[in-house]
Design a protein around this motif. Structure first.
Motif, PDB file in Angstrom:
ATOM      1  N   ILE A 202       0.847  -1.190   0.000  1.00 41.83           N
ATOM      2  CA  ILE A 202       0.000   0.000   0.000  1.00 41.83           C
ATOM      3  C   ILE A 202       0.884   1.242   0.000  1.00 41.83           C
ATOM      4  CG2 ILE A 202      -1.889   1.187   1.148  1.00 41.83           C
ATOM      5  CD1 ILE A 202      -2.354  -1.477   2.711  1.00 41.83           C
ATOM      6  N   ASN A 203       0.772   2.026  -1.066  1.00 50.90           N
ATOM      7  CA  ASN A 203       1.510   3.273  -1.164  1.00 50.90           C
ATOM      8  C   ASN A 203       0.655   4.397  -0.583  1.00 50.90           C
ATOM      9  OD1 ASN A 203       3.077   5.464  -1.837  1.00 50.90           O
ATOM     10  ND2 ASN A 203       2.888   5.210  -4.052  1.00 50.90           N
ATOM     11  N   PHE A 204       1.090   4.950   0.543  1.00 53.88           N
ATOM     12  CA  PHE A 204       0.331   6.013   1.204  1.00 53.88           C
ATOM     13  C   PHE A 204       0.483   7.355   0.491  1.00 53.88           C
ATOM     14  CE2 PHE A 204      -0.686   4.420   5.700  1.00 53.88           C
ATOM     15  CZ  PHE A 204      -0.654   3.088   5.308  1.00 53.88           C
ATOM     16  N   LYS A 205       1.415   7.421  -0.470  1.00 57.92           N
ATOM     17  CA  LYS A 205       1.718   8.657  -1.206  1.00 57.92           C
ATOM     18  C   LYS A 205       1.880   9.819  -0.220  1.00 57.92           C
ATOM     19  CE  LYS A 205       0.036   7.208  -5.671  1.00 57.92           C
ATOM     20  NZ  LYS A 205      -0.516   7.674  -6.965  1.00 57.92           N
ATOM     21  N   HIS A 206       1.326  10.990  -0.556  1.00 57.30           N
ATOM     22  CA  HIS A 206       1.387  12.122   0.372  1.00 57.30           C
ATOM     23  C   HIS A 206      -0.013  12.699   0.556  1.00 57.30           C
ATOM     24  CE1 HIS A 206       4.049  14.669   2.715  1.00 57.30           C
ATOM     25  NE2 HIS A 206       3.353  15.727   2.341  1.00 57.30           N
ATOM     26  N   TYR A 207      -0.981  11.777   0.619  1.00 59.24           N
ATOM     27  CA  TYR A 207      -2.360  12.188   0.854  1.00 59.24           C
ATOM     28  C   TYR A 207      -2.494  12.765   2.266  1.00 59.24           C
ATOM     29  CZ  TYR A 207      -3.589   9.500  -3.340  1.00 59.24           C
ATOM     30  OH  TYR A 207      -3.678   9.032  -4.621  1.00 59.24           O
ATOM     31  N   GLU A 208      -3.364  13.734   2.407  1.00 60.16           N
ATOM     32  CA  GLU A 208      -3.504  14.425   3.691  1.00 60.16           C
ATOM     33  C   GLU A 208      -3.875  13.474   4.818  1.00 60.16           C
ATOM     34  OE1 GLU A 208      -5.854  18.280   5.659  1.00 60.16           O
ATOM     35  OE2 GLU A 208      -6.266  17.660   3.597  1.00 60.16           O
ATOM     36  N   ASN A 209      -4.695  12.478   4.514  1.00 66.02           N
ATOM     37  CA  ASN A 209      -5.123  11.548   5.566  1.00 66.02           C
ATOM     38  C   ASN A 209      -4.102  10.451   5.832  1.00 66.02           C
ATOM     39  OD1 ASN A 209      -5.649  10.203   3.057  1.00 66.02           O
ATOM     40  ND2 ASN A 209      -6.984   8.772   4.154  1.00 66.02           N
ATOM     41  N   ALA A 210      -2.937  10.540   5.152  1.00 66.78           N
ATOM     42  CA  ALA A 210      -1.967   9.444   5.260  1.00 66.78           C
ATOM     43  C   ALA A 210      -0.565   9.919   5.592  1.00 66.78           C
ATOM     44  CB  ALA A 210      -1.953   8.648   3.955  1.00 66.78           C
ATOM     45  N   VAL A 211      -0.460  11.097   6.172  1.00 70.41           N
ATOM     46  CA  VAL A 211       0.830  11.613   6.626  1.00 70.41           C
ATOM     47  C   VAL A 211       0.664  12.236   8.012  1.00 70.41           C
ATOM     48  CG1 VAL A 211       1.754  12.048   4.313  1.00 70.41           C
ATOM     49  CG2 VAL A 211       0.464  13.838   5.478  1.00 70.41           C
ATOM     50  N   GLY A 212       1.794  12.372   8.714  1.00 74.01           N
ATOM     51  CA  GLY A 212       1.775  13.037  10.021  1.00 74.01           C
ATOM     52  C   GLY A 212       0.888  12.334  11.035  1.00 74.01           C
ATOM     53  N   TYR A 213       0.139  13.114  11.780  1.00 69.26           N
ATOM     54  CA  TYR A 213      -0.715  12.553  12.826  1.00 69.26           C
ATOM     55  C   TYR A 213      -1.768  11.625  12.239  1.00 69.26           C
ATOM     56  CZ  TYR A 213      -4.228  12.254  16.503  1.00 69.26           C
ATOM     57  OH  TYR A 213      -5.137  11.792  17.422  1.00 69.26           O
ATOM     58  N   ASN A 214      -2.290  11.980  11.071  1.00 71.68           N
ATOM     59  CA  ASN A 214      -3.347  11.166  10.457  1.00 71.68           C
ATOM     60  C   ASN A 214      -2.882   9.757  10.123  1.00 71.68           C
ATOM     61  OD1 ASN A 214      -5.315  13.182  10.550  1.00 71.68           O
ATOM     62  ND2 ASN A 214      -4.659  14.067   8.600  1.00 71.68           N
ATOM     63  N   VAL A 215      -1.620   9.601   9.734  1.00 66.84           N
ATOM     64  CA  VAL A 215      -1.148   8.270   9.368  1.00 66.84           C
ATOM     65  C   VAL A 215      -1.114   7.357  10.586  1.00 66.84           C
ATOM     66  CG1 VAL A 215       1.351   8.551   9.677  1.00 66.84           C
ATOM     67  CG2 VAL A 215       0.499   7.017   7.922  1.00 66.84           C
ATOM     68  N   GLU A 216      -0.890   7.911  11.761  1.00 67.55           N
ATOM     69  CA  GLU A 216      -0.898   7.096  12.978  1.00 67.55           C
ATOM     70  C   GLU A 216      -2.270   6.467  13.194  1.00 67.55           C
ATOM     71  OE1 GLU A 216       1.121   8.599  16.463  1.00 67.55           O
ATOM     72  OE2 GLU A 216       1.988  10.226  15.274  1.00 67.55           O
TER      73      GLU A 216
ATOM     74  N   SER B 205      -4.570   4.822  -3.932  1.00 67.86           N
ATOM     75  CA  SER B 205      -5.847   5.486  -3.680  1.00 67.86           C
ATOM     76  C   SER B 205      -6.994   4.515  -3.459  1.00 67.86           C
ATOM     77  CB  SER B 205      -6.188   6.428  -4.839  1.00 67.86           C
ATOM     78  OG  SER B 205      -6.274   5.728  -6.062  1.00 67.86           O
ATOM     79  N   GLY B 206      -6.913   3.319  -4.050  1.00 73.58           N
ATOM     80  CA  GLY B 206      -7.971   2.333  -3.874  1.00 73.58           C
ATOM     81  C   GLY B 206      -8.215   1.988  -2.420  1.00 73.58           C
ATOM     82  N   ILE B 207      -7.174   2.103  -1.598  1.00 77.75           N
ATOM     83  CA  ILE B 207      -7.318   1.883  -0.157  1.00 77.75           C
ATOM     84  C   ILE B 207      -7.291   3.206   0.606  1.00 77.75           C
ATOM     85  CG2 ILE B 207      -6.136   0.996   1.899  1.00 77.75           C
ATOM     86  CD1 ILE B 207      -5.428  -1.485   0.366  1.00 77.75           C
ATOM     87  N   ILE B 208      -6.242   3.989   0.390  1.00 81.88           N
ATOM     88  CA  ILE B 208      -6.007   5.166   1.225  1.00 81.88           C
ATOM     89  C   ILE B 208      -7.110   6.209   1.082  1.00 81.88           C
ATOM     90  CG2 ILE B 208      -4.412   7.068   1.709  1.00 81.88           C
ATOM     91  CD1 ILE B 208      -3.492   4.299   2.634  1.00 81.88           C
ATOM     92  N   ARG B 209      -7.679   6.353  -0.112  1.00 79.55           N
ATOM     93  CA  ARG B 209      -8.706   7.365  -0.310  1.00 79.55           C
ATOM     94  C   ARG B 209     -10.124   6.804  -0.180  1.00 79.55           C
ATOM     95  NH1 ARG B 209      -7.132  11.826  -4.691  1.00 79.55           N
ATOM     96  NH2 ARG B 209      -8.302  13.030  -3.165  1.00 79.55           N
ATOM     97  N   ASN B 210     -10.202   5.537   0.221  1.00 85.61           N
ATOM     98  CA  ASN B 210     -11.505   4.941   0.476  1.00 85.61           C
ATOM     99  C   ASN B 210     -12.070   5.498   1.789  1.00 85.61           C
ATOM    100  OD1 ASN B 210     -13.304   2.566   1.658  1.00 85.61           O
ATOM    101  ND2 ASN B 210     -13.164   2.265  -0.543  1.00 85.61           N
ATOM    102  N   ALA B 211     -13.396   5.560   1.886  1.00 82.24           N
ATOM    103  CA  ALA B 211     -14.018   6.073   3.111  1.00 82.24           C
ATOM    104  C   ALA B 211     -13.661   5.228   4.324  1.00 82.24           C
ATOM    105  CB  ALA B 211     -15.535   6.138   2.926  1.00 82.24           C
ATOM    106  N   LYS B 212     -13.458   3.918   4.114  1.00 81.19           N
ATOM    107  CA  LYS B 212     -13.078   2.999   5.186  1.00 81.19           C
ATOM    108  C   LYS B 212     -11.876   2.176   4.723  1.00 81.19           C
ATOM    109  CE  LYS B 212     -16.392   3.796   8.250  1.00 81.19           C
ATOM    110  NZ  LYS B 212     -16.101   4.239   9.640  1.00 81.19           N
ATOM    111  N   PRO B 213     -10.669   2.732   4.811  1.00 78.04           N
ATOM    112  CA  PRO B 213      -9.487   2.034   4.303  1.00 78.04           C
ATOM    113  C   PRO B 213      -9.315   0.621   4.850  1.00 78.04           C
ATOM    114  CG  PRO B 213      -8.945   4.306   4.780  1.00 78.04           C
ATOM    115  CD  PRO B 213     -10.333   4.082   5.310  1.00 78.04           C
ATOM    116  N   ILE B 214      -9.570   0.416   6.145  1.00 78.86           N
ATOM    117  CA  ILE B 214      -9.381  -0.896   6.738  1.00 78.86           C
ATOM    118  C   ILE B 214     -10.332  -1.918   6.115  1.00 78.86           C
ATOM    119  CG2 ILE B 214     -10.922  -0.288   8.654  1.00 78.86           C
ATOM    120  CD1 ILE B 214      -7.950  -2.744   8.786  1.00 78.86           C
ATOM    121  N   ASN B 215     -11.569  -1.512   5.852  1.00 85.48           N
ATOM    122  CA  ASN B 215     -12.528  -2.429   5.244  1.00 85.48           C
ATOM    123  C   ASN B 215     -12.113  -2.807   3.831  1.00 85.48           C
ATOM    124  OD1 ASN B 215     -13.982  -2.190   7.599  1.00 85.48           O
ATOM    125  ND2 ASN B 215     -15.607  -0.918   6.736  1.00 85.48           N
TER     126      ASN B 215
END
Length: 221
Positions: free
Chosen positions: A12-26, A202-212
């Motif tokens: 899974i490439n988290f790229k530099h999406y806002e929801n996948a860097v810094g505090y959000n990535v935790e 994006s198929g995972i990271i930008r999904n509304a529910k990445p874990i699902n």
């Protein structure tokens, strides 16, 4: 020739999406950590977030880029030594959004073999599969740039190329496919054509529910 893998490798490439860097990535990693199995799942984080490997020791975290040099006067460099020092043992290389010269690819992959560092080498076409598979990186990741981030999966648009790429790799290096991967069917089709798994962003990271979404791609584990 086809290769049978019981479970797909999912990078899974988290790229530099806002929801996948810094505090959000935790927060994302906390969700992913709850999976019953981490077999074959790799999380490719931004360089600034690789430190999280120590906070999430059960996750296999990879980088998004690595340089060929070791320690020294290399301002801004990301060396294998520095990554291994915090528990990172692999990285993407030559992603379509960060292409590097061929001579640098050769140097980096060759050095990675000496360093026992896993390279996921991204390529854009069959010519590059042929050119770089002889270096025997851990993975060759085939991603047609025109399909990245789109709604049509590479397994649907170019199945013949996946099969040809698998034959070229011929077991010397494992093949991943990416671009437009959206569901378990895309994963299974890619594996039927000879891939070991998928590289997905994006198929995972930008999904509304990445874990699902990740759970659905993993299938029954």
């Amino acid at each position: 020739m086809k290769y049978c893998y019981m479970e797909p490798d999912i990078l899974i490439n988290f790229k530099h999406y806002e929801n996948a860097v810094g505090y959000n990535v935790e927060k994302l990693l906390q969700d992913f950590e709850s999976l019953d199995s981490q077999n074959g799942v790799y999380y490719c984080l931004s360089p600034l977030d690789l430190r999280l490997q120590r906070e999430f020791p059960d996750l296999k975290i990879y980088g998004q880029h690595v340089d060929s040099n070791g320690f020294g006067a290399f301002t801004g460099s990301i060396s294998m030594e520095s990554m291994k020092g915090i528990g990172i043992n692999g990285s993407l290389l030559n992603h379509s959004e960060r292409r590097i010269p061929s001579v640098e690819i050769n140097k980096t992959v060759k050095r990675s073999l000496d360093m026992d560092f896993k390279i996921v080498l991204c390529v854009e076409n069959l010519d590059e599969v042929k050119k770089y598979s002889v270096l025997e990186p851990e993975y060759i990741a085939y991603e047609p740039p025109e399909l990245i981030g789109g709604d049509i999966s590479v397994s649907s648009a170019k199945p013949d190329i996946i099969e040809k790429a698998a034959k070229i790799c011929d077991g010397k290096t494992k093949l991943l496919v990416g671009a437009g991967v959206k569901n378990r069917h895309d994963v299974e089709t890619s594996m039927d054509l000879g891939a070991a798994g998928v590289l997905i962003a994006s198929g995972i990271i930008r999904n509304a529910k990445p874990i699902n979404m990740l759970v659905s791609l993993m299938g029954n584990r």
